[in-house]
Design an enzyme around this catalytic site. Structure first.
Site, PDB file in Angstrom:
ATOM      1  N   LYS A  25       0.853  -0.713  -0.433  1.00 38.70           N
ATOM      2  CA  LYS A  25      -0.437  -0.249  -0.208  1.00 38.70           C
ATOM      3  C   LYS A  25       1.247   1.486  -0.168  1.00 38.70           C
ATOM      4  CE  LYS A  25      -1.511   1.724   4.203  1.00 38.70           C
ATOM      5  NZ  LYS A  25      -1.113   2.872   3.911  1.00 38.70           N
ATOM      6  N   ASN A  26       1.939   1.435   1.095  1.00 37.88           N
ATOM      7  CA  ASN A  26       2.455   2.955   1.213  1.00 37.88           C
ATOM      8  C   ASN A  26       4.089   3.028  -0.093  1.00 37.88           C
ATOM      9  OD1 ASN A  26       0.823   3.351   3.632  1.00 37.88           O
ATOM     10  ND2 ASN A  26       2.366   3.239   4.650  1.00 37.88           N
ATOM     11  N   CYS A 119      -5.193   7.621   9.881  1.00 37.01           N
ATOM     12  CA  CYS A 119      -5.462   7.067  10.337  1.00 37.01           C
ATOM     13  C   CYS A 119      -4.966   8.141  11.749  1.00 37.01           C
ATOM     14  CB  CYS A 119      -5.002   5.817  10.985  1.00 37.01           C
ATOM     15  SG  CYS A 119      -5.506   4.392   9.996  1.00 37.01           S
ATOM     16  N   ARG A 124      -0.607  14.516  13.450  1.00 38.06           N
ATOM     17  CA  ARG A 124       0.014  14.216  11.868  1.00 38.06           C
ATOM     18  C   ARG A 124      -0.077  15.448  11.284  1.00 38.06           C
ATOM     19  NH1 ARG A 124      -1.867   8.100   8.847  1.00 38.06           N
ATOM     20  NH2 ARG A 124       0.445   8.770   8.425  1.00 38.06           N
ATOM     21  N   ASP A 308       3.954   0.989  12.211  1.00 39.52           N
ATOM     22  CA  ASP A 308       2.708   0.267  12.306  1.00 39.52           C
ATOM     23  C   ASP A 308       2.790  -1.020  12.461  1.00 39.52           C
ATOM     24  OD1 ASP A 308       1.781   2.702  10.291  1.00 39.52           O
ATOM     25  OD2 ASP A 308       3.138   1.604   8.396  1.00 39.52           O
ATOM     26  N   ARG A 400      -8.651  -0.174   4.516  1.00 39.60           N
ATOM     27  CA  ARG A 400      -7.849   0.522   3.870  1.00 39.60           C
ATOM     28  C   ARG A 400      -6.576  -0.149   3.785  1.00 39.60           C
ATOM     29  NH1 ARG A 400      -7.989   5.855   7.019  1.00 39.60           N
ATOM     30  NH2 ARG A 400      -6.454   6.245   5.372  1.00 39.60           N
TER      31      ARG A 400
HETATM   32  C1  EPZ Z   1       3.916   7.010   6.227  1.00 41.49           C
HETATM   33  O1  EPZ Z   1       3.203   8.276   7.207  1.00 41.49           O
HETATM   34  C2  EPZ Z   1       2.825   5.805   6.753  1.00 41.49           C
HETATM   35  N1  EPZ Z   1       1.980   6.002   5.880  1.00 41.49           N
HETATM   36  C3  EPZ Z   1       2.397   5.575   7.501  1.00 41.49           C
HETATM   37  O2  EPZ Z   1       1.776   4.056   7.446  1.00 41.49           O
HETATM   38  C4  EPZ Z   1       3.898   5.630   8.448  1.00 41.49           C
HETATM   39  O3  EPZ Z   1       3.375   4.681  10.216  1.00 41.49           O
HETATM   40  C5  EPZ Z   1       4.620   6.591   9.142  1.00 41.49           C
HETATM   41  O4  EPZ Z   1       5.186   6.180   7.494  1.00 41.49           O
HETATM   42  C6  EPZ Z   1       6.067   5.798   9.274  1.00 41.49           C
HETATM   43  O5  EPZ Z   1       6.370   5.209   9.086  1.00 41.49           O
HETATM   44  C7  EPZ Z   1       1.833   6.253   4.200  1.00 41.49           C
HETATM   45  O6  EPZ Z   1       3.049   5.272   3.622  1.00 41.49           O
HETATM   46  C8  EPZ Z   1       1.187   6.325   3.237  1.00 41.49           C
HETATM   47  P1  EPZ Z   1       5.758  10.363   8.398  1.00 41.49           P
HETATM   48  P2  EPZ Z   1       3.352   9.868   7.310  1.00 41.49           P
HETATM   49  O7  EPZ Z   1       5.319  12.096   7.402  1.00 41.49           O
HETATM   50  O8  EPZ Z   1       3.874   9.780   5.871  1.00 41.49           O
HETATM   51  C9  EPZ Z   1       5.470  13.515  12.374  1.00 41.49           C
HETATM   52  C10 EPZ Z   1      -0.008   2.386   7.662  1.00 41.49           C
HETATM   53  O9  EPZ Z   1      -0.635   2.208   8.774  1.00 41.49           O
HETATM   54  N2  EPZ Z   1       5.301  14.765  11.316  1.00 41.49           N
HETATM   55  O10 EPZ Z   1       6.566   9.676   9.055  1.00 41.49           O
HETATM   56  O11 EPZ Z   1       2.406  10.576   7.415  1.00 41.49           O
HETATM   57  C11 EPZ Z   1       5.142  12.894  12.237  1.00 41.49           C
HETATM   58  O12 EPZ Z   1       3.532  12.919  13.082  1.00 41.49           O
HETATM   59  C12 EPZ Z   1       0.309   4.710   7.931  1.00 41.49           C
HETATM   60  O13 EPZ Z   1      -0.406   2.024   6.662  1.00 41.49           O
HETATM   61  C13 EPZ Z   1       6.105  16.139  11.423  1.00 41.49           C
HETATM   62  O14 EPZ Z   1       5.710  16.640  12.528  1.00 41.49           O
HETATM   63  O15 EPZ Z   1       4.347   9.259   8.572  1.00 41.49           O
HETATM   64  C14 EPZ Z   1       4.850  11.709  12.592  1.00 41.49           C
HETATM   65  O16 EPZ Z   1       4.771  11.865  14.178  1.00 41.49           O
HETATM   66  C15 EPZ Z   1      -0.194   4.881   8.722  1.00 41.49           C
HETATM   67  N3  EPZ Z   1       5.566  17.388  10.482  1.00 41.49           N
HETATM   68  C16 EPZ Z   1       6.498  11.412  12.145  1.00 41.49           C
HETATM   69  O17 EPZ Z   1       6.675  12.432  11.784  1.00 41.49           O
HETATM   70  C17 EPZ Z   1       5.362  16.712   9.013  1.00 41.49           C
HETATM   71  O18 EPZ Z   1       5.357  17.966   8.508  1.00 41.49           O
HETATM   72  C18 EPZ Z   1       6.329  10.509  11.716  1.00 41.49           C
HETATM   73  O19 EPZ Z   1       5.252  10.749  10.279  1.00 41.49           O
HETATM   74  C19 EPZ Z   1       5.262  15.267   8.691  1.00 41.49           C
HETATM   75  C20 EPZ Z   1       5.246  14.184  10.104  1.00 41.49           C
END
Ligand code: EPZ
Length: 419
Positions: A25-26, A119, A124, A308, A400
């Site tokens: 998916k990702n 989610c 986020r 995850d 999803r």
């Molecule tokens: C990706 O989400 C994945 N989703 C998530 O999988 C996964 O949990 C996550 O990466 C971490 O590995 C997809 O790839 C579609 P991040 P993403 O930006 O990109 C903070 C699943 O179950 N952050 O790496 O949204 C954020 O709050 C999903 O398949 C900021 O502070 O994750 C978090 O604490 C859920 N500011 C951390 O970084 C920003 O602008 C990691 O988030 C962006 C993120």
């Protein structure tokens, strides 16, 4: 796709059989966003038939892109692509809707979209995405939850991400493709999904250096050609089933795992729990006695253990031979499963981001509620370990990201049905 609302699962004594692991998916979601960067037809193989992919198709269709998904083959035709704002009712269904921002800016130097959903596992924010785009000469405006961005021209830049956000790294790479000059990203995320995206863009004609490292150099190029792609296996779905095997006597095969490197962080943990994983030619052979060793675990930035899979590991530790601890280090609100597991008689204490899980307590089947994708899948795994039957409601969350968790588990002998 099955539109039933709940899953019923019976206590299970052993797992035996085969599961074909679905496409990732990702990985597929950013690749779908990347197709916008060229004009033409792209054929994407091994596409999971899941809800998030359907929403991404609808978003692309708003931009006059045509898509077809049949037998796990997704065809995307961007020949007639034309600018349009993306409505909040669609962007709000999916976190990855934000990944269209980069390609829209690269193609049309403007984008207007509702805020992304996804989610509810933490705040986020998207500040890292936006800070990077501002450095690239983009004007960013957020008014009443509508994000409007425009740029006279995108300018390559040097940007150090304050945290290796997966989505922000992907968005910056995608925007950089349409920028003048080169963009240097420092502190970039290194997940397999990023490597796959980079390699896909390279196949379209983009110049990228540093693939697989935290420093990426992207050189904006003129005309790109559309390209086909064969999706990799879903490492989180595979990890769900590897962890599940730790909790029960198991002899299972996981098919479709071509690159075991993508699972190393999970295999290290399941081996600590007592599982034996052997890489065969075209499958993983997984054996376990179902005796889980208690321990201390934590999630972390790739290549550490993935957030995850934290809820699934938490469920499995309920079977351990003592007390375990599990600390969530990526998202601030991802221990939501604990409330539902307590309905199954689980004994878990939470101190800030750490869960202390008492192993070996008899679990009792009950009705529990999925509230996000991975938490939902973890409840299904917990259901295998409970006396009697467990019903998991609100399974739309699970759908999803898991194409058919019921069929997968039936393949290893679990008594599980949609209800
Ligand atoms: C990706 O989400 C994945 N989703 C998530 O999988 C996964 O949990 C996550 O990466 C971490 O590995 C997809 O790839 C579609 P991040 P993403 O930006 O990109 C903070 C699943 O179950 N952050 O790496 O949204 C954020 O709050 C999903 O398949 C900021 O502070 O994750 C978090 O604490 C859920 N500011 C951390 O970084 C920003 O602008 C990691 O988030 C962006 C993120």
């Amino acid at each position: 796709m099955n539109s039933m609302k709940a899953i019923s699962v019976k206590e299970t004594s052993e797992l035996k059989g085969t599961i074909e692991i679905q496409g990732s998916k990702n990985t597929i979601l950013p690749i779908m966003a990347a197709t916008l960067l060229a004009s033409g037809v792209s054929v994407i193989y091994n596409c999971p038939e899941i809800e998030d992919v359907q929403v991404m198709r609808q978003l692309l269709e708003c931009l006059h892109v045509t898509t077809k998904l049949e037998n796990h083959v997704l065809t995307v035709d961007t020949t007639g692509a034309a600018y349009a704002p993306l409505p909040a009712f669609l962007t709000g269904k999916l976190r990855s809707s934000i990944l269209l921002l980069g390609p829209m800016l690269a193609r049309w130097q403007k984008a207007e979209l509702g805020m992304p959903g996804g989610c509810a596992i933490g705040l986020r924010p998207i500040d890292i995405h936006l800070e990077g785009l501002v450095k690239m000469n983009v004007d960013v405006n957020l008014h009443k939850d509508v994000l409007s961005c425009k740029s006279f021209y995108l300018q390559g830049c040097e940007y150090h991400l304050r945290f290796p956000s997966v989505g922000a790294t992907e968005n910056m790479i995608l925007a950089a493709v349409g920028a003048k000059g080169r963009t240097i990203l420092r502190g970039a995320a290194k997940e397999p999904e990023i490597m796959e995206l980079c390699n896909y863009l390279i196949s379209m004609g983009v110049l990228i250096e540093g693939v697989g490292t935290d420093v990426l150099v992207i050189k904006g190029t003129g005309v790109l050609t559309s390209s086909d792609y064969c999706n990799v296996f879903d490492r989180i779905v595979a990890g769900t089933y590897l962890l599940m095997a730790a909790a029960l006597p198991s002899e299972i095969k996981l098919l479709g795992i071509e690159d075991v490197r993508y699972l190393k962080n999970v295999i290290d943990v399941v081996e600590r729990l007592g599982v034996n994983v052997i890489k065969m030619d075209n499958y993983l052979s997984v054996q376990s006695m179902g005796k889980v060793k208690a321990g201390e675990f934590e999630t972390g930035i790739y290549p550490e253990f993935p957030t995850d899979l934290q809820p699934v590991l938490l469920a499995v530790l309920l079977k351990a031979d003592g007390e375990s601890s599990l600390t969530e280090k990526i998202f601030e609100n991802r221990l939501g499963i604990v409330k539902e597991l307590k309905k199954l008689n689980a004994k878990i204490r939470i101190r800030e981001q750490e869960a202390m899980i008492q192993g070996g307590i008899e679990l009792q089947g009950h009705t529990v509620k999925a509230t996000d994708l991975r938490q939902g899948a973890a409840l299904v795994v917990a259901g295998l370990l409970c006396k009697g039957y467990t019903t998991i409601t609100d399974i739309g969350y699970i759908q999803r990201g898991y194409e058919d968790i019921v069929k997968d588990l039936q393949g290893v002998g679990v008594d599980i049905t949609y209800v």
